[in-house]
Design an enzyme around this catalytic site. Structure first.
Site, PDB file in Angstrom:
ATOM      1  N   LYS A 174      -2.148  33.116   5.796  1.00 10.45           N
ATOM      2  CA  LYS A 174      -1.369  34.283   5.391  1.00 10.45           C
ATOM      3  C   LYS A 174      -1.851  35.568   6.069  1.00 10.45           C
ATOM      4  O   LYS A 174      -1.052  36.348   6.585  1.00 10.45           O
ATOM      5  CB  LYS A 174      -1.470  34.439   3.867  1.00 10.45           C
ATOM      6  N   THR A 175      -3.174  35.788   6.076  1.00 10.78           N
ATOM      7  CA  THR A 175      -3.717  37.018   6.679  1.00 10.78           C
ATOM      8  C   THR A 175      -3.392  37.070   8.165  1.00 10.78           C
ATOM      9  O   THR A 175      -3.091  38.130   8.719  1.00 10.78           O
ATOM     10  CB  THR A 175      -5.243  37.089   6.454  1.00 10.78           C
ATOM     11  N   GLN A 231       0.126  30.776  -7.291  1.00  5.67           N
ATOM     12  CA  GLN A 231      -1.174  31.415  -7.482  1.00  5.67           C
ATOM     13  C   GLN A 231      -1.064  32.690  -8.309  1.00  5.67           C
ATOM     14  O   GLN A 231      -1.906  33.578  -8.226  1.00  5.67           O
ATOM     15  CB  GLN A 231      -1.816  31.717  -6.122  1.00  5.67           C
ATOM     16  N   ARG A 238      -9.560  26.243  -3.722  1.00  2.25           N
ATOM     17  CA  ARG A 238     -10.698  26.992  -3.151  1.00  2.25           C
ATOM     18  C   ARG A 238     -11.577  26.061  -2.317  1.00  2.25           C
ATOM     19  O   ARG A 238     -12.392  26.519  -1.529  1.00  2.25           O
ATOM     20  CB  ARG A 238     -11.573  27.608  -4.252  1.00  2.25           C
ATOM     21  N   ASP A 278       1.262  42.510   0.073  1.00  2.00           N
ATOM     22  CA  ASP A 278       0.511  41.260   0.008  1.00  2.00           C
ATOM     23  C   ASP A 278       0.345  40.848  -1.459  1.00  2.00           C
ATOM     24  O   ASP A 278       0.362  41.702  -2.354  1.00  2.00           O
ATOM     25  CB  ASP A 278      -0.863  41.482   0.662  1.00  2.00           C
ATOM     26  N   GLU A 279       0.162  39.555  -1.698  1.00  3.86           N
ATOM     27  CA  GLU A 279      -0.056  39.014  -3.058  1.00  3.86           C
ATOM     28  C   GLU A 279       1.019  39.532  -4.024  1.00  3.86           C
ATOM     29  O   GLU A 279       0.716  39.992  -5.135  1.00  3.86           O
ATOM     30  CB  GLU A 279      -1.454  39.400  -3.571  1.00  3.86           C
TER      31      GLU A 279
END
Length: 750
Positions: free
Chosen positions: A34-35, A256, A610, A225-226
């Site tokens: 994503k980044t 998430q 994770r 973002d998010e």
């Protein structure tokens, strides 16, 4: 030379990067790069000739913004510095600094942290002569925060009959009055809490259309973002800013969304298309982080959620080891199993302890883990403990700095007016506060003119203190943040007092003050910072997020312990998720409605994803709670993982013996043999709050139904007998049941 995104990215990523005009939503699965996509998307905008000053990129942590800016700078050069990039709170605090006068605030308003807010609320509760056990500051602040996140003002709160009824039902009818006093005191002190930064931005844009138009023209491209973590207030701000150009790009993963308790609203991402019918959607489904087994296990869990945007997350990494499930007889034994597993893996695979993380649902679970790790001399660090900026000596010096910049900051004034001691006792401070209320002056106005309100003997040290603060303000106006802070630390007497304390604790506090001054020095010497004033430094530290904090003592090789909520956005080679028990995970508080249970399942999904190489889950059959040993049942989430991805291990020691080790197992599934079907153990099913039985008079075989006790199942056979109809249903959790339709409460699902 323009970058070739088709070569740098996979097809889905490249498509998301190349799309520029109009609204778009990027559904980014865990570990999907994503980044990288956000970075290249902004780089592409700049390559296409978009002015960096016209790009707004909103993140949830300063760390994410800093990392993204550094990546963009590597691609396009120093122009990346001109992009408006940062957290919601930092960006809108910056805007409010410029426009504060329009809503009645000083330009250098103070930003209250959570502890400041709780302290003020405690004072208000005491002044209103209310029961501090009934009106606990933490609870009251949560109620006020929830109201602000929904943009409910004091006036609306007091006038809303439903809110009034809720507070009365909770036996706390004075919450509205406390909210009113709290808002008034913050305003008089020239202070905003974190929620105010968003609340007041909405007020600013609503009441001053010219200001909104100004920023709509500046921000021609908005990226968030998010997005699944946004609340109503954040949703409204971004929608308003993008209303003119409609060039809004949101990035996130509904799977998430785990911050509902903070006000995050998953419907913002689920219903995004309703606001933008012309929306283009891109799905990033390839997971680059985890093994195939981990990704497939996560998918098998999250598919049980109904409220979601469907996607097919996959990995092309190695198959990887099966997910280990450890069963222990107690929480202490669980700690030993986990510690032994970490030690063995570290030694056998030549790993560093930095490769390991232990995740838990609640902070209280860390005790057993810490004890077990200490016994094996395994170093560890806990994320989420007392942060640097919450230590008393740091808050004391920061209070001096805040009062220097904003004399009306009542919380800062009350904190330092008699520290170090200067003969201004609690009785005198109470007189000052009463004088301020009776004369309708601010506390600072009374303090700086104490001779007008108190007798000379008491007033002199108070006015001396006020003159001292005024002199600091003059200095701060001439010098940078470091020179001002260093002078204040020494001149206030704080450094001398802490230096004279030769105890270990005193030395530590003195060193912490030195470390804060080091931080101010680094702030001033940062070449990317245009403003190096004390006010700018205070805003910078006020907006530090939990994940941005890093204690110097935490450096080095150590196992990381943290709650799952704290772990979001992080990744580790080997992850242990402990306490996989009913009423612990899922939490007992989160199983009374489908929405809450689905949030818990998303939290489990976040925990699973994770892990990069190895994932271990553990649970105990007994656990101490409030000093009593209670029996535990394994989590329903364990049964939701497809059995083909799981390897169960059971500790051999009898309950209470405490001598179980990782090496002793009663049962182990061999990786070399075909996996036999695993008989699932039924867990208690809780029907959703909105469960309503259907008319079953036309029920057909093959239909899927839901029962309030047995859960979901399929109708395999219908039999008529003596005028009644029997339904034979194969339930997923409890197996086959025969029910009389005239008595059974069934909801037809499909």
């Amino acid at each position: 030379m323009a970058l070739d995104y088709q070569k740098l990215l996979n097809p889905s990523q490249a498509a998301a990067v190349m799309q520029i005009d109009g609204p778009c939503m990027i559904i980014a699965g865990a570990g999907s790069g994503k980044t990288r996509v956000l970075t290249y998307r902004i780089a592409n905008l700049l390559e296409q000739g978009v002015d960096p000053f016209n790009i707004l990129a909103l993140t949830f942590t300063n760390k994410a913004a800093k990392e993204m800016r550094a990546r963009i700078e590597k691609v396009v050069g120093p122009e990346a510095k001109n992009v408006w990039m940062g957290t919601f709170h930092s960006i809108f605090a910056r805007i409010l600094r410029s426009e504060a006068d329009k809503i009645g605030y000083p330009r250098h308003f103070t930003i209250y942290d959570t502890q400041d807010s709780k302290t003020l609320l405690g004072q208000i509760v005491k002044e209103m002569d209310l029961d501090d056990k009934l009106y606990k500051p933490n609870m009251v602040l949560g109620r006020i925060s929830a109201a602000k996140n929904k943009l409910i003002s004091v006036e609306q709160y007091l006038q809303d009959p439903v809110i009034k009824q809720d507070d009365e039902a909770a036996l706390r009818p004075k919450i509205g009055a406390i909210y009113q006093q709290y808002a008034l005191r913050c305003f008089k002190a020239g202070a905003m809490d974190f929620d105010d930064l968003l609340f007041n931005t909405n007020v600013l844009f609503k009441n001053h259309v010219d200001v909104l138009n100004k920023y709509q023209n500046i921000f021609k491209f908005v990226m968030v973002d998010e997005y699944q973590d946004t609340n109503y207030s954040q949703y409204l701000i971004t929608r308003k800013l993008a209303a003119k150009e409609r060039n809004i790009c949101v990035v996130g993963d509904d799977a998430q969304s785990i911050y509902a308790f903070r006000g995050a609203d998953i419907t913002n991402i689920l219903n995004f298309e309703k606001d933008y019918p012309e929306l283009q959607v891109f799905k990033l489904e390839q997971n680059y982080r985890s093994t195939k087994n981990i990704v497939k296990a996560a998918n098998s869990v999250i598919k049980n959620n109904k409220a979601q945007l469907r996607k097919d997350v996959f990995s092309e990494n190695e198959e990887g080891t099966l997910i280990e499930v450890l069963k222990a007889s107690s929480d202490n034994e669980e700690g030993k199993l986990v510690a032994n597993s970490i030690y063995e893996d570290k030694m056998n695979q030549h790993l560093s302890y930095e490769n390991f993380a232990i995740l838990y649902r609640t902070n209280a679970q860390s005790r057993a883990m810490e004890e077990a790790l200490r016994k094996l001399n395994i170093k560890y660090k806990i994320i989420g403990g007392l942060s640097f900026y919450q230590r008393k000596e740091i808050k004391d010096l920061v209070a001096y700095l805040r009062l220097t910049v904003n004399h009306n900051d009542e919380q800062a004034l009350r904190r330092v007016i008699n520290y170090p001691k200067r003969g201004i006792g609690d009785t005198t401070i109470s007189k000052l506060i009463n004088s301020a209320e009776e004369s309708n002056h601010t506390l600072w106005e009374v303090v700086s003119n104490a001779n007008s309100f108190l007798n000379t003997r008491i007033a002199n040290p108070i006015e001396t203190f006020a003159e001292q603060i005024k002199s600091y303000a003059v200095l701060a106006g001439k010098e940078d943040a470091f020179e001002a802070a260093k002078f204040i630390a020494k001149n206030s007497g704080m450094v001398e007092e802490l230096y004279s304390d030769k105890s270990i604790e005193g030395l530590s506090r003195y060193e912490n003050i030195q470390e804060l001054l080091n931080g101010v020095k680094a702030f001033v010497e940062d070449p990317e910072r245009e403003e190096k004033s004390l006010a700018a430094f205070l805003q910078d530290i006020a907006l530090v997020t939990d994940t941005d904090l890093k204690d110097a003592k935490d450096e080095g090789e150590s196992v990381t312990l943290m709650t799952i909520h704290s772990a979001k956005g992080l990744e580790f080679r080997n992850v242990y998720i402990v306490g996989m028990e009913e009423n612990l995970f899922p939490s007992q508080m989160m199983i009374t409605s489908r929405a809450d249970l689905e949030e818990e399942r998303r939290l489990f999904y976040v925990a699973i994803t994770r892990a990069e190489k190895k994932l271990t889950l553990s649970y105990a059959t007994s656990r101490y709670q409030w000093g009593n040993l209670r029996s535990c049942e394994k989590s329903r989430f364990l049964d939701e993982i497809d059995p083909q991805y799981v390897d169960f291990k059971f500790a051999a020691s009898p309950a209470g013996s405490g001598d179980g080790t990782f090496g002793h197992v009663l049962e182990r599934r061999s990786n070399l043999l075909p996996t036999p079907p695993r008989k699932t153990v039924a867990t208690k099913y809780v029907a959703p709050a909105d469960f309503k039985p259907s008319d079953t008079s036309n029920l057909q075989t093959g239909q899927r139904v839901e029962h309030p006790k047995f859960g979901f199942g399929a109708v395999t056979k219908l039999e008529k007998q003596d005028g009644s109809v029997k339904a034979i249903i194969q339930f997923e959790e409890v197996g086959e049941k025969t029910l009389l339709l005239s008595f059974a409460k069934l909801r037809v699902v499909s």
